[in-house]
Design a protein around this motif. Structure first.
Motif, PDB file in Angstrom:
ATOM      1  N   ILE A  10       0.837  -1.213   0.000  1.00 29.07           N
ATOM      2  CA  ILE A  10       0.000   0.000   0.000  1.00 29.07           C
ATOM      3  C   ILE A  10       0.867   1.257   0.000  1.00 29.07           C
ATOM      4  N   HIS A  14       0.797   3.958  -3.145  1.00 30.52           N
ATOM      5  CA  HIS A  14       0.408   5.373  -3.014  1.00 30.52           C
ATOM      6  C   HIS A  14       1.585   6.314  -3.241  1.00 30.52           C
ATOM      7  N   THR A  21      -7.048   7.706  -6.179  1.00 29.96           N
ATOM      8  CA  THR A  21      -8.454   7.458  -5.828  1.00 29.96           C
ATOM      9  C   THR A  21      -9.322   8.628  -6.278  1.00 29.96           C
ATOM     10  N   GLU A  22      -8.838   9.828  -6.009  1.00 30.32           N
ATOM     11  CA  GLU A  22      -9.602  11.010  -6.436  1.00 30.32           C
ATOM     12  C   GLU A  22      -9.710  11.059  -7.963  1.00 30.32           C
ATOM     13  N   TYR A  33     -17.574  12.233  -3.070  1.00 29.53           N
ATOM     14  CA  TYR A  33     -17.084  12.999  -1.925  1.00 29.53           C
ATOM     15  C   TYR A  33     -18.147  13.969  -1.411  1.00 29.53           C
ATOM     16  N   ALA A  51      -7.175   8.641   6.676  1.00 25.63           N
ATOM     17  CA  ALA A  51      -6.700   8.132   5.372  1.00 25.63           C
ATOM     18  C   ALA A  51      -7.212   9.040   4.265  1.00 25.63           C
ATOM     19  N   GLY A  53      -5.809  10.707   1.942  1.00 25.58           N
ATOM     20  CA  GLY A  53      -5.206  10.711   0.612  1.00 25.58           C
ATOM     21  C   GLY A  53      -4.934  12.135   0.139  1.00 25.58           C
ATOM     22  N   PRO A  56      -9.677  15.081  -0.916  1.00 23.37           N
ATOM     23  CA  PRO A  56     -10.794  15.649  -1.689  1.00 23.37           C
ATOM     24  C   PRO A  56     -11.964  16.127  -0.833  1.00 23.37           C
ATOM     25  N   ASP A  70      -3.057  10.981   6.974  1.00 30.01           N
ATOM     26  CA  ASP A  70      -2.717   9.878   6.063  1.00 30.01           C
ATOM     27  C   ASP A  70      -1.290   9.444   6.361  1.00 30.01           C
ATOM     28  N   SER A  72       0.741   8.313   3.930  1.00 30.54           N
ATOM     29  CA  SER A  72       1.573   8.493   2.735  1.00 30.54           C
ATOM     30  C   SER A  72       2.019   9.946   2.575  1.00 30.54           C
ATOM     31  N   GLU A  75       0.845  11.220  -0.888  1.00 30.35           N
ATOM     32  CA  GLU A  75      -0.572  11.615  -0.935  1.00 30.35           C
ATOM     33  C   GLU A  75      -0.748  12.979  -0.258  1.00 30.35           C
ATOM     34  N   ALA A  90       0.319  10.375   9.794  1.00 33.21           N
ATOM     35  CA  ALA A  90       0.218   9.447  10.926  1.00 33.21           C
ATOM     36  C   ALA A  90      -0.480   8.181  10.470  1.00 33.21           C
ATOM     37  N   ALA A  92      -3.250   5.130  11.109  1.00 35.96           N
ATOM     38  CA  ALA A  92      -4.603   5.062  11.668  1.00 35.96           C
ATOM     39  C   ALA A  92      -4.622   4.419  13.054  1.00 35.96           C
ATOM     40  N   ALA A 108     -12.775   7.289   3.591  1.00 42.63           N
ATOM     41  CA  ALA A 108     -13.195   6.744   2.291  1.00 42.63           C
ATOM     42  C   ALA A 108     -12.097   5.815   1.798  1.00 42.63           C
TER      43      ALA A 108
HETATM   44  C1  LIG Z   1      -7.964   4.307  -1.453  1.00 40.42           C
HETATM   45  S1  LIG Z   1      -6.987   5.675  -0.805  1.00 40.42           S
HETATM   46  C2  LIG Z   1      -8.308   6.822  -0.372  1.00 40.42           C
HETATM   47  C3  LIG Z   1      -7.847   8.245  -0.184  1.00 40.42           C
HETATM   48  C4  LIG Z   1      -8.989   9.249   0.073  1.00 40.42           C
HETATM   49  N1  LIG Z   1      -9.678   8.948   1.321  1.00 40.42           N
HETATM   50  C5  LIG Z   1      -9.958   9.284  -1.085  1.00 40.42           C
HETATM   51  O1  LIG Z   1     -11.061   8.774  -0.952  1.00 40.42           O
HETATM   52  O2  LIG Z   1      -9.581   9.853  -2.142  1.00 40.42           O
HETATM   53  C6  LIG Z   1      -6.512   5.004   0.798  1.00 40.42           C
HETATM   54  C7  LIG Z   1      -5.584   5.902   1.611  1.00 40.42           C
HETATM   55  O3  LIG Z   1      -5.338   5.257   2.868  1.00 40.42           O
HETATM   56  C8  LIG Z   1      -4.024   5.554   3.264  1.00 40.42           C
HETATM   57  N2  LIG Z   1      -3.635   4.576   4.278  1.00 40.42           N
HETATM   58  C9  LIG Z   1      -3.472   3.233   4.109  1.00 40.42           C
HETATM   59  N3  LIG Z   1      -3.154   2.654   5.267  1.00 40.42           N
HETATM   60  C10 LIG Z   1      -3.133   3.633   6.209  1.00 40.42           C
HETATM   61  C11 LIG Z   1      -2.874   3.652   7.614  1.00 40.42           C
HETATM   62  N4  LIG Z   1      -2.590   2.531   8.288  1.00 40.42           N
HETATM   63  N5  LIG Z   1      -2.941   4.825   8.272  1.00 40.42           N
HETATM   64  C12 LIG Z   1      -3.223   5.981   7.600  1.00 40.42           C
HETATM   65  N6  LIG Z   1      -3.471   6.027   6.271  1.00 40.42           N
HETATM   66  C13 LIG Z   1      -3.426   4.862   5.577  1.00 40.42           C
HETATM   67  C14 LIG Z   1      -3.233   5.494   1.963  1.00 40.42           C
HETATM   68  O4  LIG Z   1      -1.994   6.176   2.061  1.00 40.42           O
HETATM   69  C15 LIG Z   1      -4.219   6.147   0.991  1.00 40.42           C
HETATM   70  O5  LIG Z   1      -4.001   7.535   0.886  1.00 40.42           O
END
Ligand SMILES: C[S@@+](CC[C@H](N)C(=O)[O-])C[C@H]1O[C@@H](n2cnc3c(N)ncnc32)[C@H](O)[C@@H]1O
Length: 108
Positions: A10, A14, A21-22, A33, A51, A53, A56, A70, A72, A75, A90, A92, A108
Motif C-alpha cells: 500500500i 500510493h 483514488t480522487e 465525496y 486516510a 489521501g 478531496p 494519512d 503516505s 498523498e 500518521a 490510523a 473513504a
Molecule cells: C484508497 S486511498 C483513499 C484516499 C482518500 N480517502 C480518497 O477517498 O480519495 C486510501 C488511503 O489510505 C491511506 N492509508 C493506508 N493505510 C493507512 C494507515 N494505516 N494509516 C493511515 N493512512 C493509511 C493510503 O496512504 C491512501 O491515501
C-alpha cells in the motif's frame, strides 16, 4: 508461501500513484465525496478525515474545522499542492489525537 506484506504494498502503491483514488472517482457522474461530506456539514468541532489521501473532502467542507490524516507523504504532498490542509502524517492505529478530541471522523 510467505504472506504478502500489505503495508509495504500500500505504501509503495500510493507513493507511485498519489491522488489515484480522487482521479478515479472524478470519472463518476456525481462526486462521491459530496455524498460522503453531506452528513458532516454543520458538525460543530473538528472533522478528522482518516486516510484522507489527496484530501478531496477538504473542498467539500470549506467552512469546517477539518484535519486530514494519512500515512503516505506523497498523498499528503498532493493534497498540499492543491492548498488542502491542515494535514498530519500518521498511522490510523497511532493517531496523534486525544480521545474524544474530534467531533466526527470520515474515511473513504
Ligand atoms: C484508497 S486511498 C483513499 C484516499 C482518500 N480517502 C480518497 O477517498 O480519495 C486510501 C488511503 O489510505 C491511506 N492509508 C493506508 N493505510 C493507512 C494507515 N494505516 N494509516 C493511515 N493512512 C493509511 C493510503 O496512504 C491512501 O491515501
Amino acid at each position: 508461501m510467505d504472506e504478502p506484506d500489505w503495508q509495504c504494498f500500500i505504501a509503495a502503491y500510493h507513493q507511485e500513484h498519489a491522488g489515484i483514488t480522487e482521479q478515479l472517482f472524478s470519472l463518476a457522474g456525481t462526486s462521491p465525496y459530496a455524498w460522503l461530506a453531506e452528513p458532516l456539514r454543520g458538525v460543530e468541532g473538528t472533522v478528522l478525515d482518516l486516510a484522507c489521501g489527496s484530501a478531496p473532502t477538504r473542498q467539500e467542507l470549506p467552512d469546517t474545522d477539518w484535519v486530514g490524516v494519512d500515512l503516505s507523504a506523497e498523498e499528503l504532498a498532493q493534497a498540499a499542492r492543491q492548498g488542502r490542509g491542515p494535514l498530519v502524517r500518521a498511522a490510523a492505529d497511532a493517531l496523534p489525537a486525544a480521545s474524544a478530541s474530534v467531533a466526527a471522523v470520515c474515511a473513504a
